[in-house]
Design a protein around this motif. Structure first.
Motif, mmCIF file in Angstrom:
data_model
loop_
_atom_site.group_PDB
_atom_site.id
_atom_site.type_symbol
_atom_site.label_atom_id
_atom_site.label_comp_id
_atom_site.label_asym_id
_atom_site.label_seq_id
_atom_site.Cartn_x
_atom_site.Cartn_y
_atom_site.Cartn_z
ATOM 1 N N SER A 146 -15.116 -6.772 -2.786
ATOM 2 C CA SER A 146 -15.364 -6.801 -1.331
ATOM 3 C C SER A 146 -16.752 -6.271 -1.020
ATOM 4 C CB SER A 146 -14.331 -5.955 -0.591
ATOM 5 O OG SER A 146 -13.062 -6.458 -0.811
ATOM 6 N N LEU A 194 0.825 -1.197 0.000
ATOM 7 C CA LEU A 194 0.000 0.000 0.000
ATOM 8 C C LEU A 194 0.872 1.265 0.000
ATOM 9 C CD1 LEU A 194 -3.034 -0.035 0.004
ATOM 10 C CD2 LEU A 194 -3.001 0.656 2.385
ATOM 11 N N ASN A 220 -10.262 5.666 -3.029
ATOM 12 C CA ASN A 220 -10.083 4.219 -3.213
ATOM 13 C C ASN A 220 -9.151 3.639 -2.159
ATOM 14 O OD1 ASN A 220 -11.770 3.368 -5.144
ATOM 15 N ND2 ASN A 220 -10.315 3.393 -6.831
ATOM 16 N N ASN A 237 -16.723 2.765 -9.604
ATOM 17 C CA ASN A 237 -15.436 2.163 -9.989
ATOM 18 C C ASN A 237 -15.549 1.484 -11.355
ATOM 19 O OD1 ASN A 237 -13.757 2.963 -7.969
ATOM 20 N ND2 ASN A 237 -14.027 1.124 -6.718
ATOM 21 N N THR A 292 -11.037 3.581 1.158
ATOM 22 C CA THR A 292 -12.058 2.525 1.178
ATOM 23 C C THR A 292 -11.406 1.153 1.322
ATOM 24 O OG1 THR A 292 -13.168 3.874 -0.453
ATOM 25 C CG2 THR A 292 -14.100 1.699 -0.043
ATOM 26 N N PHE A 293 -10.378 0.955 0.524
ATOM 27 C CA PHE A 293 -9.703 -0.339 0.552
ATOM 28 C C PHE A 293 -9.143 -0.639 1.939
ATOM 29 C CE2 PHE A 293 -5.713 -2.670 0.292
ATOM 30 C CZ PHE A 293 -6.169 -3.841 -0.269
ATOM 31 N N SER A 294 -8.467 0.406 2.482
ATOM 32 C CA SER A 294 -7.835 0.201 3.784
ATOM 33 C C SER A 294 -8.889 -0.119 4.843
ATOM 34 C CB SER A 294 -7.007 1.429 4.125
ATOM 35 O OG SER A 294 -7.033 1.689 5.476
ATOM 36 N N GLU A 330 -10.168 -3.675 4.333
ATOM 37 C CA GLU A 330 -9.184 -4.668 4.751
ATOM 38 C C GLU A 330 -9.127 -4.808 6.262
ATOM 39 O OE1 GLU A 330 -7.084 -6.947 3.390
ATOM 40 O OE2 GLU A 330 -8.373 -6.604 1.645
ATOM 41 N N SER A 389 -10.871 -4.841 -6.741
ATOM 42 C CA SER A 389 -10.883 -5.621 -5.496
ATOM 43 C C SER A 389 -11.827 -4.971 -4.496
ATOM 44 C CB SER A 389 -9.468 -5.814 -4.951
ATOM 45 O OG SER A 389 -9.069 -4.729 -4.190
ATOM 46 N N ILE A 390 -11.952 -3.618 -4.572
ATOM 47 C CA ILE A 390 -12.927 -2.939 -3.710
ATOM 48 C C ILE A 390 -14.342 -3.341 -4.130
ATOM 49 C CG2 ILE A 390 -13.917 -0.673 -3.179
ATOM 50 C CD1 ILE A 390 -11.066 0.445 -3.322
ATOM 51 N N ARG A 394 -6.022 -7.762 -5.683
ATOM 52 C CA ARG A 394 -5.585 -6.416 -5.331
ATOM 53 C C ARG A 394 -4.240 -6.096 -5.992
ATOM 54 N NH1 ARG A 394 -4.358 -8.731 0.356
ATOM 55 N NH2 ARG A 394 -6.560 -8.452 0.772
ATOM 56 N N LEU A 452 -6.633 -1.224 -7.337
ATOM 57 C CA LEU A 452 -7.461 -1.578 -6.184
ATOM 58 C C LEU A 452 -8.959 -1.523 -6.490
ATOM 59 C CD1 LEU A 452 -5.634 0.225 -3.248
ATOM 60 C CD2 LEU A 452 -5.706 -2.202 -3.749
#
Ligand code: ADP
Length: 544
Positions: A511, A319, A372, A439, A375-377, A380, A507-508, A487, A504
């Protein structure tokens, strides 16, 4: 690290198993010893009885009577397999090696052998007389060599006839041939003949001979006499045999009288021994099993925790590396634009506006990137709070299209949105679904050429509402289609950088969609375009 942990667990389990095995063996031995102690008394008793009987029988060898008579009595009464009687000077008195001949016996034998009718009464009468003669040890004067010869001849003429003393005669003759000296040993000892033992009577006038088998049978008979507890047997073990067999519980030597010979007590019924041992062993097995299981569970949790840490550390590194890299492009572009503007001597309104618009675009791109990342963080770290409510699919469409903003109507881009009428409601988090759909629209925009044609279709199908984003962009190979949801995966990093992505986005999407119990899939043709479809289950009353 994992390998080390596995090794530690394996070694520790190995040690526990080893300890268990040792403990079990010790238990078996302890039980064995306990039983051996209990049965030792029994064995001592039998031994005493046997030795007493043995010396009694040695005494019985010496009874009054002539030498030949004594020989016959000892053999017939089974006191020994054979005996040799000695005179006072230690010469073999019966059987003896040399001696005269009984002429009458010889004559009778000759008559029998030369007889032409070997079944006639006369033949039978002479044969019977001769048989009596060789069996008569009390009055007859037959020397032993002649006696043996006639016995053999009679057996040849009439194969069915038995002479109870013949084997003893032969054994004694064999012994005398090998040993000339007078043996006065009153304890049992091995002779020069294989498997033949000798012992002299207390007065040394009679030497008893035994074959190993004969002696074992004789001693065995005495041993079998006392009443032994059920499941217990005592056997006589010869000097060259191993008494320490698996089933032997305890053994005792028969002392100087019978050197090398032993009595072995064994349990026929192993259950007696096993049940006692098994109860204790079962306890060890349970303890060992619990220890190994506890160790394995502990190791499993440590490994899992450790795996998570490694995964997290890798993610953080990825990241950080990606964030700094991806942020650099828009920032550099913005800086160049600002520098150019500042370098200008005076602000021309048209150019300044153009530059400011470009700056705004870069800024929006930067915001999308950071959104992004965030959101991803949050996804996760499981910090993303979904607020599921009943929402109308069109709310999602409107939100995403609004976020796409001006780009939808940019020159060279045609954007259409078709939504079926009477779409059922879905259960979901509006903001999250807008992010997901945006996205897809964003990607459709980024990965299409100068003439973009993007279509968003919203329809109900098989209990779900589908949001399909279709583009006429660069498309994907089947192999890429399988990987793009990972990811940080990008099919072409250079292109992605220009387009402003960080790998990312999808992958977002995945999820978010999974959190809604929905699915996302792609159909694509390289060079022709792609269609990404999100399916979200329709709202069900009870699920709210
Ligand atoms: P990025 O932020 O790099 O776009 P994504 O996860 O959204 O990351 O997409 C991963 C990769 O999938 C992209 O780098 C691109 O190569 C490919 N991709 C995504 N959407 C499309 C599309 N509509 N057409 C072609 N390729 C696409």
């Amino acid at each position: 690290m994992l390998a080390l942990l596995l090794l530690v667990v394996l070694v520790a389990s190995g040690c526990v198993l080893w300890f268990m095995r040792e403990a079990m063996q010790n238990e078996r031995m302890a039980v064995r010893e306990k039983l051996a102690e209990a049965y030792h008394g029994q064995l001592v008793l039998v031994r005493a009885q046997l030795l007493e009987r043995w010396s009694q029988q040695l005494g019985q060898l010496e009874s009054t009577g002539e030498d030949a008579g004594r020989f016959a009595r000892c053999v017939r009464e089974g006191l020994a397999d054979s005996v040799i009687c000695f005179d006072e000077q230690g010469r073999a008195a019966y059987p003896h090696l040399s001696g005269g001949r009984d002429l009458a016996a010889n004559a009778e034998l000759f008559t029998l052998e030369s007889s032409t009718n070997k079944t006639g009464p006369q033949f039978n009468e002479i044969a019977a007389r001769l048989r009596d003669r060789v069996n008569d040890y009390a009055t007859g004067t037959l020397p032993s060599a002649q006696r043996r010869f006639i016995m053999h001849e009679l057996q040849r003429l009439n194969p069915g006839v038995e002479f109870p003393t013949l084997a003893a005669e032969e054994l004694a003759a064999r012994y005398l041939e090998a040993n000339e000296a007078w043996s006065t040993n009153t304890t049992l000892r091995a002779t020069e003949l294989r498997e033949v033992w000798s012992v002299a009577s207390p007065s040394r006038r009679v030497l008893a001979l035994f074959t190993t088998a004969g002696l074992r049978a004789k001693l065995g008979k005495v041993v079998g006499e006392p009443l032994l507890p059920k499941g217990v047997t005592i056997t006589v073990v010869g000097p060259n045999e191993d008494a320490a067999s698996e089933s032997t519980l305890v053994s005792a030597s028969l002392g100087p009288e019978l050197p090398g010979w032993q009595l072995a007590l064994s349990l026929n019924d192993r259950k007696l021994f096993d049940t006692e041992a098994e109860q204790r062993i079962a306890r060890y097995l349970v303890i060992g099993g619990v220890v190994i299981a506890a160790m394995s569970i502990l190791a499993f949790f440590i490994a899992r925790g450790f795996g998570r840490q490694v995964q997290l550390a890798r993610l953080k590194n990825d990241l950080v590396a990606n964030v700094s890299h991806e942020l650099k492009t828009p920032l550099t572009a913005m800086r160049a634009l600002v520098d150019t503007l500042l370098d200008a001597e005076r602000f021309d309104e048209k150019t300044t506006r153009e530059y400011l618009e470009l700056l705004a675009t870069e800024n929006a791109r930067l915001s999308r990137l950071i959104d992004n990342f965030l959101t991803f963080s949050r996804l996760e770290r499981n910090k993303f709070k979904f607020e599921f409510t009943r929402i109308r699919p069109l709310e999602v469409v409107v939100g995403a299209v609004a976020a796409l903003g001006e780009r939808a109507h940019a020159p060279g881009c045609s954007f259409e949105s078709h939504a079926a009428e009477d779409l059922p409601s879905i259960r979901g988090d509006l903001d999250a679904l807008v992010t997901a759909l945006l996205n897809l629209l964003d990607n459709a925009w980024k990965y299409s050429g100068d003439e973009k044609h993007i279509v968003l279709r919203t329809e109900a199908r098989n209990g779900s509402v589908c949001f399909a984003v279709e583009d006429n962009g660069i498309g994907l190979t089947p192999r890429e289609c399988q990987r793009i949801f990972r990811r940080f995966y990008q099919t072409d990093q250079r292109l992605a950088r220009v387009a402003g992505g960080c790998g990312l986005g999808l992958s977002i999407v995945q999820s978010i969609v999974e959190a809604h119990h929905g699915s996302v899939h792609v159909e694509s043709n390289p060079g022709r375009g792609s269609t990404f479809t999100i399916e979200i289950p329709v709202f069900v009353e009870s699920a709210s």
